[in-house]
Design a protein around this motif. Structure first.
Motif, short mmCIF file in Angstrom:
data_model
loop_
_atom_site.label_atom_id
_atom_site.label_comp_id
_atom_site.label_asym_id
_atom_site.label_seq_id
_atom_site.Cartn_x
_atom_site.Cartn_y
_atom_site.Cartn_z
N GLY A 511 0.97 -0.86 0.08
CA GLY A 511 -0.02 0.22 0.16
C GLY A 511 0.94 1.30 -0.27
N ILE A 512 1.94 1.04 0.02
CA ILE A 512 2.77 2.69 0.19
C ILE A 512 2.82 2.99 -0.97
N ASP A 513 2.96 4.49 -1.17
CA ASP A 513 2.70 4.96 -2.20
C ASP A 513 4.07 6.72 -2.14
N SER A 514 4.80 6.32 -3.35
CA SER A 514 5.61 7.19 -3.83
C SER A 514 5.47 8.70 -3.39
N ARG A 515 4.48 8.84 -3.88
CA ARG A 515 3.74 10.40 -3.83
C ARG A 515 3.58 10.97 -2.51
#
Length: 724
Positions: A511-515
């Motif tokens: 679920g990680i989001d680089s944004r």
């Protein structure tokens, strides 16, 4: 210019605090005089560390260690100003209490030196680096940093107070890394220009898988290596006598308030840009060695070359140590003809050189050359890249050296200040330009919103067509706090998707989001200005400058590939006085809407293929074109931006395919610990050939870099238990 390594002993565990939150938990260390064997051992290690980064300064080497062995400063010198032994480092103040190692160049040298001499400081050399010590002695920290104009990274030791100060220039042109290693009863802070310098100082490298998986190495202070951090651009780190590590910002990028109505005329602002740019270039022509120019088919480097020719021939300014009126020398890269990626643009660089009356040397970078340079480029850059641009720049930087040049002028920073990238228009169109309320896009909301939607869709199509990565995690509503700007999406297309990592990595960072990683790296003060004060175009420029520019472009397309060949690059567009002026300009003078522009993309290169009419209705860097018009040909004045880009698609069985096959063996990939070989193998199946999937090739470029770093640095295999 140099490579530097610093070792500072601590009688503590390494307490660190941010700029406004000092720690009160540390106790003041008691100095302990080291025996001769200990001092000798430290000197030996520092010399071995310098050997690992000797490419940064092959002309001289120096080491200074304090009497108690608490501090060791080491320096490799690339002699550019003051070629005599008096310019060697470490530098010592006239009272013998302040010591420093300095990497980079400080400009406006003569004026500052005279002022300090008039105040009583006794200089021991003609080196610009000595200004760091003299300014510190006069103004103290952090005030002395305000007087430094240039590209620099340095470490300063003040024996009178026990302070150690490590500082980096405003945009991050020069690198500076630090880490803490534990020894026998004592921890040491290590600071260096490149992480490989730590290998001789008991550092045992490990992967920071989290920084790789969430994109954190591109944002903020993390790197690919666990526990190794950057001193951020515009920041300094202070190691105090009582054992604290304090990080402080001394400068940041600033923009005008979007509600401020412009009162200057357009002609006044065009002239202002021209004057500031000429001065930034003039200051960078000072050296005791020859200076060359990187010349491409774009307007940035061409304007630099044109202004240099103007200053040398019409104003009699010396180009380095030469009267170069008849022999200004430029260097350019040329990819295979017909590839669509030849930045010289069917010999436009050569025609520009003819128009300017300068000499040009070209580096031909075919597939064989790119394959040959690939591994070395990764080693010197110390990070992966989703393209071969850095490999091409690595090859180009060998060219000036072959012709006897140590210094080149470059065009980096122009797109960031003047809105040159094709992903800026969608953010430019998010709001009217309140500073110029009479313009059509300021008055016509319907037109502006239609253009915004059209350019946004065109940008997404372009990035997909060029094979940049896509991500499963969506939800733009999470970013409404930054006014919905698209720069976070543009940044993450270079981030390897989580689905391509090993199962334990996918689970750990699910679920990680680089944004979100990118937004968390922005300071609260800057985030508030993005929300309330700055126009979306300027917010987009800020985010790009503090992420992609600082952590990628100025690294693998700047310092690291240049200094691999002992080349100092000077980017006048990153002069902070020029940037302050550019940042005060209205957005509508950077990106200009002109519906009369022709909409054809024919012959404009891969970045312009299949783009819609709306994308062609904007002139990027308009005010820079007008400011630079006297110094460039009409052909360049009218030419669209053609980004420096190496080809992505290559044949199966060719040199690049074979090189990556040799690097990315099953054992080598599995030894990384965070990838599965089957995923890499599938990328080989569809990443090459006539029907190649460009994103698979981009993934393999990253894998090849990781394996190269793993083997040359001896990085320990990543384990799930290390990242619980």
């Amino acid at each position: 210019m140099c490579g530097l390594t610093v070792s500072v002993a601590l009688h503590r565990s390494g307490q660190s605090c941010s700029k406004d939150q000092p720690s009160d938990e540390s106790t003041k260390p008691t100095p302990q005089r080291q025996n001769a064997n200990s001092l000798g051992d430290l000197r030996t290690k520092l010399n071995k560390s310098l050997d690992l980064i000797a490419h940064r300064g092959p002309d001289a080497k120096g080491v200074w260690i304090s009497d108690d062995g608490m501090v060791g400063l080491a320096h490799n010198r690339l002699s550019i100003n003051d070629l005599s032994p008096e310019g060697n480092q470490p530098i010592h103040s006239d009272d013998g209490l302040i010591h420093a190692v300095v990497n980079g160049e400080i400009y406006d040298y003569d004026r500052i030196r005279q002022s300090l001499s008039d105040s009583g400081y006794r200089f021991s050399s003609r080196s610009d680096s000595e200004l760091v010590v003299a300014l510190y002695q006069r103004y103290g920290a952090p005030s002395f940093l305000d007087h430094l104009r240039g590209e620099f990274a340095f470490v300063l030791c003040d024996e009178s107070t026990g302070k150690i100060i490590a500082a980096r220039d405003r945009f991050g042109v020069k690198p500076l890394f630090w880490t803490v290693v534990e020894g026998k009863g004592q921890a040491r802070v290590l600071i260096a220009a490149e992480a490989k310098a730590f290998l001789a100082l008991d550092w045992k490298p490990e992967w920071d898988v989290g920084a790789i998986a969430d994109g954190g190495w591109e944002h903020g202070d993390r790197t690919l290596f666990r526990g190794v951090k950057k001193v951020l651009p515009g920041h300094y780190m202070e190691l105090t006598a009582d054992g604290r590590t304090v990080h402080q910002r001394y400068w940041d990028i600033e923009y005008r308030n979007k509600r401020e109505v412009e009162t200057r005329t357009v002609d006044e602002m065009v002239l202002g840009v021209r004057e500031q740019l000429i001065e930034a270039i003039r200051l960078r022509l000072r050296a005791d060695v020859p200076i060359g120019i990187y010349l491409s088919g774009g307007i940035d480097s061409s304007i630099v070359a044109g202004i240099v020719a103007h200053l040398v021939r019409e104003q009699g300014v010396k180009l380095g140590n030469q009267d170069a009126a008849s022999r200004i020398r430029c260097f350019s890269i040329q990819f295979p003809e017909g590839s669509g990626y030849d930045e010289s643009g069917i010999d436009i660089a050569e025609r520009t050189a003819d128009w300017l009356g300068v000499q040009i040397f070209k580096k031909h970078m075919d597939e064989d050359a790119l394959a040959e340079y690939f591994a070395d480029s990764a080693y010197y850059c110390e990070h992966h890249s989703v393209d071969l641009n850095s490999v091409g720049k690595f090859g180009l930087s060998s060219l000036p050296r072959e012709h006897g040049f140590k210094v080149v002028l470059t065009g980096e920073g122009s797109d960031e200040h003047f809105g040159g990238y094709t992903f800026f228009p969608p953010d430019f169109l998010l709001e009217p330009d309140y500073s110029m309320p009479d313009l059509p896009l300021s008055r016509d909301k319907t037109l502006r919103e239609a253009l915004q939607s059209s350019t946004q869709n065109a940008l997404k199509h372009k990035l997909s067509r060029l094979g940049f990565f896509t991500h499963e995690v969506e939800g733009p509503e999470r970013f409404q706090s930054v006014n919905g700007i698209s720069m976070f999406d543009c940044n993450r297309v270079r981030q390897v998707p989580l689905r391509m990592f090993a199962g334990w990595v996918r689970q750990r960072w699910r679920g990680i989001d680089s944004r979100e990683t990118a937004s968390n790296a922005i300071s609260p003060e800057a985030m508030e200005k993005i929300r309330e004060k700055w126009h979306p175009l300027h917010s987009s420029q800020y985010i790009f400058s503090r992420s992609m520019l600082a952590n990628i472009l100025l690294s693998c397309l700047g310092d690291r590939t240049e200094m691999a060949h002992s080349i100092e690059a000077r980017p006048p567009f990153l002069d902070h006085v020029l940037s302050d002026y550019a940042n005060g300009l209205p957005p509508s003078l950077k990106v200009v809407y002109d519906p009369t522009k022709p909409g054809s993309s024919a012959g404009k290169g891969p970045w312009w293929e299949e783009t819609n009419a709306a994308s062609h209705a904007f002139s990027e860097k308009w005010i820079l074109r007008e400011a630079g018009k006297p110094f460039m040909s009409q052909e360049l004045y009218e030419r669209r931006k053609h980004p420096y880009t190496a080809p992505v698609k290559w044949p199966k069985g060719g040199p690049m395919y074979n090189k990556l096959r040799d690097i990315c063996t099953r054992d080598a990939v599995e030894n990384l610990g965070f990838l599965e070989h089957d995923v890499v193998e599938r990328a080989f199946e569809d990443g090459f050939g006539d029907d190649a999937v460009a994103s698979s090739a981009r993934f393999l470029f990253c894998v090849g870099a990781w394996v190269t770093l793993s083997e040359r640095f001896g990085v320990r295999r990543a384990r799930v238990e290390d990242h619980a």
